[in-house]
Each structure stands twice: as structure tokens, then as C-alpha cells.
Write a protein that holds these residues in place. Structure first.
Motif, PDB file in Angstrom:
ATOM      1  N   ARG A 233      14.899  18.828 -22.237  1.00  0.00           N
ATOM      2  CA  ARG A 233      16.222  19.346 -22.578  1.00  0.00           C
ATOM      3  C   ARG A 233      16.053  20.852 -22.674  1.00  0.00           C
ATOM      4  NH1 ARG A 233      18.269  22.632 -27.018  1.00  0.00           N
ATOM      5  NH2 ARG A 233      20.485  22.169 -27.263  1.00  0.00           N
ATOM      6  N   VAL A 234      16.873  21.606 -21.962  1.00  0.00           N
ATOM      7  CA  VAL A 234      16.691  23.050 -21.854  1.00  0.00           C
ATOM      8  C   VAL A 234      17.711  23.756 -22.741  1.00  0.00           C
ATOM      9  CG1 VAL A 234      16.578  25.012 -20.283  1.00  0.00           C
ATOM     10  CG2 VAL A 234      15.849  22.740 -19.494  1.00  0.00           C
ATOM     11  N   ASP A 235      17.209  24.460 -23.738  1.00  0.00           N
ATOM     12  CA  ASP A 235      18.046  25.166 -24.698  1.00  0.00           C
ATOM     13  C   ASP A 235      18.705  26.386 -24.053  1.00  0.00           C
ATOM     14  OD1 ASP A 235      18.839  25.453 -27.545  1.00  0.00           O
ATOM     15  OD2 ASP A 235      17.682  27.310 -27.441  1.00  0.00           O
ATOM     16  N   VAL A 236      19.977  26.594 -24.358  1.00  0.00           N
ATOM     17  CA  VAL A 236      20.746  27.751 -23.855  1.00  0.00           C
ATOM     18  C   VAL A 236      20.540  27.908 -22.350  1.00  0.00           C
ATOM     19  CG1 VAL A 236      21.453  30.120 -24.403  1.00  0.00           C
ATOM     20  CG2 VAL A 236      20.183  28.811 -26.085  1.00  0.00           C
ATOM     21  N   ALA A 237      20.724  26.823 -21.624  1.00  0.00           N
ATOM     22  CA  ALA A 237      20.432  26.814 -20.189  1.00  0.00           C
ATOM     23  C   ALA A 237      21.347  27.741 -19.396  1.00  0.00           C
ATOM     24  CB  ALA A 237      20.559  25.390 -19.647  1.00  0.00           C
ATOM     25  N   CYS A 294      17.658  18.278 -18.408  1.00  0.00           N
ATOM     26  CA  CYS A 294      19.017  18.246 -18.955  1.00  0.00           C
ATOM     27  C   CYS A 294      19.325  19.597 -19.576  1.00  0.00           C
ATOM     28  CB  CYS A 294      19.181  17.138 -19.995  1.00  0.00           C
ATOM     29  SG  CYS A 294      20.876  17.047 -20.652  1.00  0.00           S
ATOM     30  N   GLY A 295      20.422  20.205 -19.164  1.00  0.00           N
ATOM     31  CA  GLY A 295      20.745  21.543 -19.614  1.00  0.00           C
ATOM     32  C   GLY A 295      21.788  21.594 -20.716  1.00  0.00           C
ATOM     33  N   HIS A 315      19.205  17.536 -13.516  1.00  0.00           N
ATOM     34  CA  HIS A 315      19.651  16.158 -13.337  1.00  0.00           C
ATOM     35  C   HIS A 315      20.870  15.852 -14.205  1.00  0.00           C
ATOM     36  CE1 HIS A 315      15.366  16.359 -12.312  1.00  0.00           C
ATOM     37  NE2 HIS A 315      15.584  15.358 -11.485  1.00  0.00           N
ATOM     38  N   GLN A 316      20.918  16.466 -15.384  1.00  0.00           N
ATOM     39  CA  GLN A 316      22.008  16.256 -16.327  1.00  0.00           C
ATOM     40  C   GLN A 316      22.382  17.588 -16.975  1.00  0.00           C
ATOM     41  OE1 GLN A 316      20.452  13.708 -19.405  1.00  0.00           O
ATOM     42  NE2 GLN A 316      20.947  11.833 -18.316  1.00  0.00           N
ATOM     43  N   THR A 317      23.624  17.667 -17.438  1.00  0.00           N
ATOM     44  CA  THR A 317      24.002  18.714 -18.371  1.00  0.00           C
ATOM     45  C   THR A 317      24.979  18.110 -19.364  1.00  0.00           C
ATOM     46  OG1 THR A 317      24.791  20.984 -18.628  1.00  0.00           O
ATOM     47  CG2 THR A 317      25.928  19.617 -17.003  1.00  0.00           C
ATOM     48  N   PHE A 318      24.886  18.526 -20.595  1.00  0.00           N
ATOM     49  CA  PHE A 318      25.753  17.951 -21.625  1.00  0.00           C
ATOM     50  C   PHE A 318      27.221  18.243 -21.317  1.00  0.00           C
ATOM     51  CE2 PHE A 318      21.786  18.755 -24.048  1.00  0.00           C
ATOM     52  CZ  PHE A 318      21.490  17.442 -24.358  1.00  0.00           C
TER      53      PHE A 318
END
Length: 575
Positions: A233-237, A294-295, A315-318
Motif C-alpha cells: 500500500r503506497v502512502d500519499v501515492a 495499491c495507491g 493494481h488498485q487505488t482506494f
């Protein structure tokens, strides 16, 4: 797969076979598992404490993985546990390739990963690439090096404005409140340059235009991938790249927002950020096992969010537009349609979410009547505090709606217990940097981070066996403790278990939504595979469709009507 649910024995797993035995048959364990997975967010310091110091840790998580297996999730996401001075609860990292001692050791992480994989549960770790801690070796080198040096070039240092450089380079404000620039003292003792920190002054931003920064994060990705993690999960993407002209900018709500304004801030949503994730995608594709990115991208529309999940990027973003949508039928219908259209257009799943560690828990938020900007939090003096029963009813109904949608879904720890936002924390207990940087003007995010209640009669509700938890738990949570809910067939915990079991049985994550006639102004009705979903967001009952079997209901049904703030799942009778 047949689902057996014996609520007289709720400690038993819902499915007949253990997860590990059915892993090859589960959709979430197949190729592209992230398209339909239900992912459970763990905030490590508030999940379970094994050491007795009042702070949750990795062995505590490992010991509780059986409960998550019983819940029926497909993966877990671990908020940061890397080495950190903990000025922002681990989102200020000093060593990206080690475990902070308050959480354990790398051996503890390996044991957690092995236990999770043994249960068929995948593991996603949080990565914080926008900034480091000011205690990071690189930043300490920057402070002792000259202006214009290679050491400073890893971060965003700029000369100040004004006759003596006494004013910051521009007017940018920190997300946590106050200026986004801090001036340093040069090695010779004179006032020096300014460095950028979009968050706390202890979190200097990296300069992602520099190749050395890119190389370092490739190394960090490979370190965790080599250990066997299933993704990041990538913080502040959306924030890694800044407009290199550094123009003045005043955001909505004086910088309270993480992004999402109609016109992107010059430090968010810059086009060049996508090249970083294309590069990361190539790193992930060096590994077998379908690893995922996931961003966290707070952008102004689902169409913009879809740019982060094009086939060669994440692949994903919230889906934060969905999270921020009120409990209102027409607005929900619009955001669901827009989301499915936008994400389908790039071949990605929509990733639904209602709560996380940065927002007011949805068992409270969905019933608030006052304004509540993201990140601001609520306190005892908040105008428009809701009735808890109304908030819980809406939360249960909203979750049942979300888990019936095609795509992937995220669950935040404690929402399966129906936990409300702890708005009444004592001021002297609060720890969020927002609280301090705004001098108590904004409460921040502590209210959604209070440690979980596991056992009603145990010390600290079973979270820790030692001293007090790092944030105090409210007495009212005694009735929401997990052991109490296990024996109650109507509890929120058992509702979640039922929903996740039925979602897997009917393969709803890989289904397709079809709106059905009969939708009313305050109700939504749709089909996904062989399941019909009716969500009543209004104040009056609505009729159940005829010739349907009720699979689950988030509230007690009376006759042939669905009450207010209730969602039902149905299956049409043959013939």
C-alpha cells in the motif's frame, strides 16, 4: 462451495474446510487475487499487544491471525512497522528495511508472514515514499552538508525569499497545519535553507526527480519482495512529484485536505508521478506470485483515480470518492456507476472502502450532521454528534452494500465489531501531530486509532496484559468486545462473517452489477450474479421484492418491508 454457518458455535470457521485447504479453489488466492480480495487493514500499534507495554506489535498480530481467518478475509494490510521515532505513528521512517523495536524484529515479521501464508492470507505492507523521518541517515547527512550538495539533493531544499532569505520559498501549508517549510541552521551556525514537509516538520519530502531516490526505493521494494510480501500500500501515492516552479497555492480548508480539489495542488497529481509507478510495476513483475500495488491517491474524481491503475501502473487505488459519499441513495448510485465505468475503462477493479486510520469511523461518520473535512477529526464539542444506534445501523447497512459490489474491498480493523469513533478522548491523551500543529483547533485522527477490545472482562479488554494502552479505550466498548459478540448471532461481528462467507460463495467480487427496476428515491436495488441487494437509505420502510429468499439482513425484518437504514441480500426463488 457450500457455506455452513453455525451461529450456535461461532468460534468455528464458517466454511467446512480450513482456508489453507481450499486456497487453490478460492478466487482471491488465484491469479490476480487483488481483483476481488477482501483486505483487512491492521493498524499494528492498536491491534494486539503481546509484550505488555501498551502498544500493539507483530507477535500480537500473529497470535490473532486465526480470528481473521475465521472472519474470512483474503489478505491483510499492515500499516507501517518500520524503524521510526513514531512522531507520526510510524509514517516517519528512519530505516525502511527493518522493524521498529516497539513492534518486534524482522524474525517476528517473518513468523507473521509464514503464519498468514499458512492460513492462505496474503500480506501487504505499507510503504511511505513521499517523505522520511528527519532522523533518517540521509536527512542527517543533508543537515551537515552544504547547500547544493548531493546529500541535500535527495530532499527538497530551497533558498528562502525576502532580503535575508527569512521568508519561506512559497506559501504552501502542511496537511497537518502550519507552514510546509522549515528553515535549518547551516553547519557554520548561520540561518540557512528551507526544506519542504507536506506533513509534520519531522517528515521531510524526498526529491523524486533524483535518480538516487528512485534507486533506493527499488532496493526497498526488492528487500520486502524477497521476504515474500504480496504487495504494497503506497502512502500519499499522488504526492511524490511537485511542480518544479513551486508556485504559491492556497488549498481548500486551509490545507486540511489530502487532495481532491478540482484543480490539483502543485504538490499533488503531477503527471510525472505515473512514471514512478510504471517503474515499480516492472520491479514487481520480476517476482512470481502476482504481487500488487495499491495507491492512496486522494484525487478529485474516480476518473482521475483510474489513471493510477492503468495496465502498466498500480493494481488498485482506494476509492475515496465512495468513502466520502453520504448515506443517500442517489449519490451512492452515481458514485457506484462512475466508479465501475472509470475503473472498467482501464481494466482495473474498483476498490471499495468505508473506513481507515485517517478518517472518522463510518459507524459514526455516516450519521454526523455537522461538517467534517477529512483529517480534521471530531471531539466532545463537535456540533452534530450522532445517536450511536443510528450510526451503527447505517454502518452495517453501508458495509452490506459495499461487500455486495464487484471488485475488491477494504475493511479497517474494528469495524467488524461496530466500533464508533472515540470523540471523547481526553486532550492530554491525544497524539496526532494535527492536534499539536493546530494548537487543538483540529482533533486529528486519534479517535479512529484506539486499541481494539478483544475480551469484555479482561484488563484493557484483552488488548494488553500490562499497563494502560497507548490510547485509552472507552468503557462503552465493553459490550462490543469480540468475545461478547461471538456468542450473539445478531452481532456485527457475526454479520461480517456471514457477509464475507456469502460473498465468497456467490463470487460477488468477480461479478457484474445490474440495476433493477423498482428503485425508489431512498432505496437502491441491484443484482450481482444470483444475489439481489436492496439498501434502504431513507427514513421509511420499503417493500421487499416478491418471491425472494432472504440471505441476510442488517436489521430485523418485520413482515415484507425493509426498515430504514437496512440492507438485505436476497436470492430469487426458481419458477
Amino acid at each position: 462451495m457450500t457455506v455452513h454457518q453455525d451461529l450456535r458455535n461461532p468460534e468455528a470457521p464458517i466454511d467446512v474446510a480450513p482456508r489453507a485447504e481450499r486456497a487453490t479453489a478460492d478466487r482471491a488466492a488465484a491469479a490476480e487475487w487483488w481483483r476481488s480480495a477482501v483486505i483487512y487493514q491492521i493498524y499494528p500499534r492498536s491491534f494486539s499487544d503481546s509484550s505488555g507495554d501498551g502498544i500493539g506489535d507483530l507477535p500480537g498480530i500473529t497470535a490473532r491471525l486465526g480470528e481473521l481467518d475465521q472472519l474470512g478475509v483474503d489478505a491483510i494490510w499492515l500499516s507501517p512497522f518500520m524503524t521510526s521515532p513514531q512522531k507520526d505513528a510510524g509514517y516517519d521512517v528512519t530505516d525502511y528495511c527493518d522493524v521498529d523495536p516497539i513492534f518486534g524484529t524482522l524474525a517476528d515479521f517473518d513468523a507473521l508472514l509464514a503464519r498468514a501464508h499458512g492460513l492462505g492470507i496474503r500480506v501487504i505492507v505499507d510503504l511511505v515514499p513521499n517523505h522520511s523521518s528527519d532522523q533518517h541517515e540521509w536527512f542527517q547527512q543533508a543537515l551537515t552538508s552544504a547547500a547544493g550538495s548531493a546529500e541535500r539533493a535527495r530532499y527538497i531544499f530551497r533558498d528562502g525569499t525576502g532580503a535575508q532569505g527569512e521568508e519561506p520559498p512559497n506559501n504552501w501549508q502542511s496537511i497537518f497545519g502550519g507552514p510546509a517549510w522549515t528553515r535549518i541552521t547551516e553547519p557554520d551556525g548561520t540561518p540557512g535553507q528551507w526544506y519542504l514537509h507536506l506533513f509534520d516538520s519531522s517528515q521531510p519530502d524526498f526529491d523524486w526527480s533524483k535518480e538516487e531516490v528512485k534507486q533506493e526505493f527499488r532496493r526497498i521494494l526488492r528487500f520486502w519482495l524477497d521476504r515474500g510480501v504480496d504487495g504494497f500500500r503506497v502512502d500519499v501515492a499522488h504526492g511524490l512529484v511537485k511542480d518544479q516552479d513551486f508556485p504559491d497555492y492556497t488549498p481548500d480548508a486551509d490545507g486540511a485536505s489530502m487532495g481532491g480539489e478540482g484543480a490539483p495542488a502543485p504538490y499533488f497529481e503531477q503527471t510525472e508521478v505515473h512514471e514512478i509507478y510504471r517503474d515499480w510495476r516492472l520491479v514487481l513483475e520480476e517476482y512470481t506470485g502476482d504481487r500488487a500495488l495499491c495507491g492512496e491517491a486522494w484525487v478529485s474524481s474516480v476518473e482521475k483515480a483510474a489513471l493510477w491503475v492503468r495496465p502498466d501502473e498500480m493494481h488498485q487505488t482506494f476509492n475515496f470518492q465512495y468513502l466520502e459519499t453520504p448515506w443517500e441513495a442517489e449519490q451512492l448510485r452515481v458514485v457506484i456507476d462512475d466508479s465501475l465505468s472509470a475503473f472498467n475503462s482501464v481494466g482495473a477493479p474498483s476498490t471499495w472502502v468505508l473506513s481507515n486510520h485517517d478518517v472518522v469511523r463510518h459507524a459514526t461518520r455516516l450519521a454526523l450532521t455537522g461538517e467534517n473535512p477529512q483529517g480534521t477529526g471530531i471531539g466532545p464539542d463537535f456540533p452534530g454528534l450522532p445517536d450511536r444506534q443510528t450510526g451503527l445501523a447505517r454502518a452495517r447497512a453501508a458495509t452490506a452494500l459495499m461487500l455486495a459490489l464487484p471488485g475488491s474491498a477494504y475493511i479497517y480493523q474494528g469495524e467488524e465489531l461496530g466500533l464508533d469513533e472515540v470523540h471523547d478522548l481526553p486532550d492530554d491523551a491525544r497524539q496526532d501531530p494535527t492536534w499539536f500543529r493546530t494548537a487543538g483547533e483540529r482533533y486529528g485522527r486519534d479517535g479512529c486509532r484506539v486499541p481494539l477490545p478483544w475480551a469484555a472482562e479482561a484488563e484493557s479488554f484483552g488488548f494488553t496484559s500490562g499497563g494502560a494502552p497507548w490510547l485509552p479505550q472507552p468503557d462503552r466498548w465493553k459490550s462490543l468486545a469480540r468475545d461478547v459478540q461471538l456468542s450473539d448471532p445478531d452481532s456485527t461481528l457475526n454479520l461480517y462473517r456471514q457477509m464475507l462467507a456469502l460473498r465468497a460463495e456467490h463470487d460477488l467480487g468477480l461479478g457484474e452489477l445490474r440495476w433493477l427496476p423498482g428503485n425508489q428515491d431512498a432505496a437502491l436495488m441491484f443484482a450481482n450474479r444470483d444475489v439481489v441487494v436492496l439498501a434502504n437509505t431513507g427514513t421509511q420502510p420499503v417493500p421487499l421484492p416478491a418471491q425472494h429468499e432472504v440471505l441476510l439482513s442488517t436489521a430485523e425484518l418485520h413482515g415484507v418491508e425493509v426498515p430504514a437504514d437496512c440492507t438485505v441480500w436476497l436470492r430469487r426463488h426458481a419458477g
